[in-house]
Design a protein around this motif. Structure first.
Motif, PDB file in Angstrom:
ATOM      1  N   TYR A 114       5.010  -6.169   4.567  1.00 54.89           N
ATOM      2  CA  TYR A 114       3.836  -7.021   4.766  1.00 54.89           C
ATOM      3  C   TYR A 114       2.549  -6.222   4.555  1.00 54.89           C
ATOM      4  O   TYR A 114       1.597  -6.715   3.948  1.00 54.89           O
ATOM      5  CB  TYR A 114       3.873  -7.635   6.162  1.00 54.89           C
ATOM      6  CG  TYR A 114       2.625  -8.401   6.517  1.00 54.89           C
ATOM      7  CD1 TYR A 114       2.423  -9.688   6.022  1.00 54.89           C
ATOM      8  CD2 TYR A 114       1.634  -7.833   7.308  1.00 54.89           C
ATOM      9  CE1 TYR A 114       1.274 -10.394   6.335  1.00 54.89           C
ATOM     10  CE2 TYR A 114       0.488  -8.527   7.622  1.00 54.89           C
ATOM     11  CZ  TYR A 114       0.309  -9.806   7.133  1.00 54.89           C
ATOM     12  OH  TYR A 114      -0.837 -10.492   7.430  1.00 54.89           O
ATOM     13  N   ILE A 115       2.520  -4.997   5.061  1.00 55.57           N
ATOM     14  CA  ILE A 115       1.343  -4.144   4.863  1.00 55.57           C
ATOM     15  C   ILE A 115       1.128  -3.882   3.379  1.00 55.57           C
ATOM     16  O   ILE A 115      -0.006  -3.931   2.892  1.00 55.57           O
ATOM     17  CB  ILE A 115       1.492  -2.829   5.650  1.00 55.57           C
ATOM     18  CG1 ILE A 115       1.350  -3.089   7.145  1.00 55.57           C
ATOM     19  CG2 ILE A 115       0.451  -1.803   5.202  1.00 55.57           C
ATOM     20  CD1 ILE A 115       1.662  -1.885   8.017  1.00 55.57           C
ATOM     21  N   CYS A 116       2.191  -3.618   2.650  1.00 57.15           N
ATOM     22  CA  CYS A 116       2.060  -3.389   1.207  1.00 57.15           C
ATOM     23  C   CYS A 116       1.588  -4.644   0.486  1.00 57.15           C
ATOM     24  O   CYS A 116       0.830  -4.559  -0.480  1.00 57.15           O
ATOM     25  CB  CYS A 116       3.389  -2.935   0.622  1.00 57.15           C
ATOM     26  SG  CYS A 116       3.891  -1.300   1.131  1.00 57.15           S
ATOM     27  N   TRP A 117       2.067  -5.789   0.934  1.00 56.05           N
ATOM     28  CA  TRP A 117       1.740  -7.035   0.246  1.00 56.05           C
ATOM     29  C   TRP A 117       0.280  -7.438   0.473  1.00 56.05           C
ATOM     30  O   TRP A 117      -0.421  -7.830  -0.450  1.00 56.05           O
ATOM     31  CB  TRP A 117       2.649  -8.145   0.758  1.00 56.05           C
ATOM     32  CG  TRP A 117       2.828  -9.288  -0.187  1.00 56.05           C
ATOM     33  CD1 TRP A 117       1.904  -9.819  -1.024  1.00 56.05           C
ATOM     34  CD2 TRP A 117       4.006 -10.041  -0.401  1.00 56.05           C
ATOM     35  NE1 TRP A 117       2.431 -10.852  -1.734  1.00 56.05           N
ATOM     36  CE2 TRP A 117       3.722 -11.010  -1.374  1.00 56.05           C
ATOM     37  CE3 TRP A 117       5.275  -9.990   0.149  1.00 56.05           C
ATOM     38  CZ2 TRP A 117       4.667 -11.924  -1.803  1.00 56.05           C
ATOM     39  CZ3 TRP A 117       6.207 -10.902  -0.292  1.00 56.05           C
ATOM     40  CH2 TRP A 117       5.913 -11.849  -1.258  1.00 56.05           C
ATOM     41  N   THR A 118      -0.186  -7.324   1.723  1.00 58.36           N
ATOM     42  CA  THR A 118      -1.524  -7.812   2.046  1.00 58.36           C
ATOM     43  C   THR A 118      -2.580  -6.716   2.107  1.00 58.36           C
ATOM     44  O   THR A 118      -3.769  -7.027   2.202  1.00 58.36           O
ATOM     45  CB  THR A 118      -1.513  -8.531   3.402  1.00 58.36           C
ATOM     46  OG1 THR A 118      -1.126  -7.599   4.404  1.00 58.36           O
ATOM     47  CG2 THR A 118      -0.581  -9.726   3.377  1.00 58.36           C
ATOM     48  N   LEU A 119      -2.149  -5.461   2.099  1.00 52.44           N
ATOM     49  CA  LEU A 119      -3.055  -4.315   2.256  1.00 52.44           C
ATOM     50  C   LEU A 119      -3.842  -4.405   3.559  1.00 52.44           C
ATOM     51  O   LEU A 119      -4.996  -3.982   3.651  1.00 52.44           O
ATOM     52  CB  LEU A 119      -3.997  -4.187   1.056  1.00 52.44           C
ATOM     53  CG  LEU A 119      -3.315  -4.020  -0.304  1.00 52.44           C
ATOM     54  CD1 LEU A 119      -4.345  -4.013  -1.414  1.00 52.44           C
ATOM     55  CD2 LEU A 119      -2.455  -2.782  -0.324  1.00 52.44           C
ATOM     56  N   ASP A 120      -3.222  -4.967   4.582  1.00 52.55           N
ATOM     57  CA  ASP A 120      -3.816  -5.123   5.906  1.00 52.55           C
ATOM     58  C   ASP A 120      -3.027  -4.255   6.880  1.00 52.55           C
ATOM     59  O   ASP A 120      -1.853  -4.508   7.149  1.00 52.55           O
ATOM     60  CB  ASP A 120      -3.750  -6.588   6.323  1.00 52.55           C
ATOM     61  CG  ASP A 120      -4.329  -6.826   7.695  1.00 52.55           C
ATOM     62  OD1 ASP A 120      -5.142  -6.000   8.142  1.00 52.55           O
ATOM     63  OD2 ASP A 120      -3.967  -7.850   8.309  1.00 52.55           O
ATOM     64  N   THR A 121      -3.654  -3.223   7.418  1.00 48.00           N
ATOM     65  CA  THR A 121      -2.942  -2.268   8.266  1.00 48.00           C
ATOM     66  C   THR A 121      -3.036  -2.581   9.757  1.00 48.00           C
ATOM     67  O   THR A 121      -2.668  -1.742  10.576  1.00 48.00           O
ATOM     68  CB  THR A 121      -3.487  -0.853   8.025  1.00 48.00           C
ATOM     69  OG1 THR A 121      -4.878  -0.827   8.343  1.00 48.00           O
ATOM     70  CG2 THR A 121      -3.262  -0.417   6.592  1.00 48.00           C
ATOM     71  N   THR A 122      -3.486  -3.763  10.109  1.00 47.36           N
ATOM     72  CA  THR A 122      -3.626  -4.083  11.526  1.00 47.36           C
ATOM     73  C   THR A 122      -2.276  -4.253  12.222  1.00 47.36           C
ATOM     74  O   THR A 122      -2.214  -4.167  13.451  1.00 47.36           O
ATOM     75  CB  THR A 122      -4.457  -5.357  11.732  1.00 47.36           C
ATOM     76  OG1 THR A 122      -3.848  -6.430  11.023  1.00 47.36           O
ATOM     77  CG2 THR A 122      -5.879  -5.157  11.256  1.00 47.36           C
ATOM     78  N   VAL A 123      -1.211  -4.474  11.486  1.00 47.36           N
ATOM     79  CA  VAL A 123       0.101  -4.638  12.107  1.00 47.36           C
ATOM     80  C   VAL A 123       0.814  -3.302  12.320  1.00 47.36           C
ATOM     81  O   VAL A 123       1.945  -3.274  12.787  1.00 47.36           O
ATOM     82  CB  VAL A 123       1.003  -5.596  11.292  1.00 47.36           C
ATOM     83  CG1 VAL A 123       0.438  -6.984  11.278  1.00 47.36           C
ATOM     84  CG2 VAL A 123       1.226  -5.083   9.906  1.00 47.36           C
ATOM     85  N   SER A 124       0.146  -2.203  11.980  1.00 50.09           N
ATOM     86  CA  SER A 124       0.782  -0.902  12.192  1.00 50.09           C
ATOM     87  C   SER A 124       0.995  -0.627  13.682  1.00 50.09           C
ATOM     88  O   SER A 124       1.958   0.049  14.056  1.00 50.09           O
ATOM     89  CB  SER A 124      -0.032   0.211  11.544  1.00 50.09           C
ATOM     90  OG  SER A 124      -1.323   0.250  12.097  1.00 50.09           O
TER      91      SER A 124
END
Length: 91
Positions: free
Chosen positions: A55-65
């Motif tokens: 998901y991080i790779c797909w959306t480039l959103d790192t908030t789920v880390s």
């Protein structure tokens, strides 16, 4: 990299994760003893972490880390606690 190719590769990964999720859930439900179910749960935790990374790779959103870290810690704690206090099946 071409965005269409990138999205296609991530879509294939998501489809594989969905299939692996179903197989793992089947193994957890059918497992003949508690250790088999625990192993399936460990696989499920690892799979959730990989899904979040995808998901991080797909959306480039790192908030789920942070969620990835919490899932890893809960998976570790649950495995250790079940392994520590487990009694033999049928006892």
């Amino acid at each position: 990299m071409d965005p269409t190719l990138y999205n296609s590769i991530l879509l294939v990964a998501a489809i594989f994760f969905a299939g692996a999720f179903l197989l793992t859930m089947w193994a957890i439900l059918i497992g003949p003893n508690s250790l088999d179910r625990l192993l399936g749960l460990d696989g499920l935790v690892a799979m959730i972490q990989c899904m979040l990374a995808t998901y991080i790779c797909w959306t480039l959103d790192t908030t789920v880390s942070n969620a990835m870290l919490v899932v890893a810690l809960l998976g570790f704690i649950s495995t250790v606690s079940v392994a520590r206090f487990r009694k033999r099946d049928g006892s």
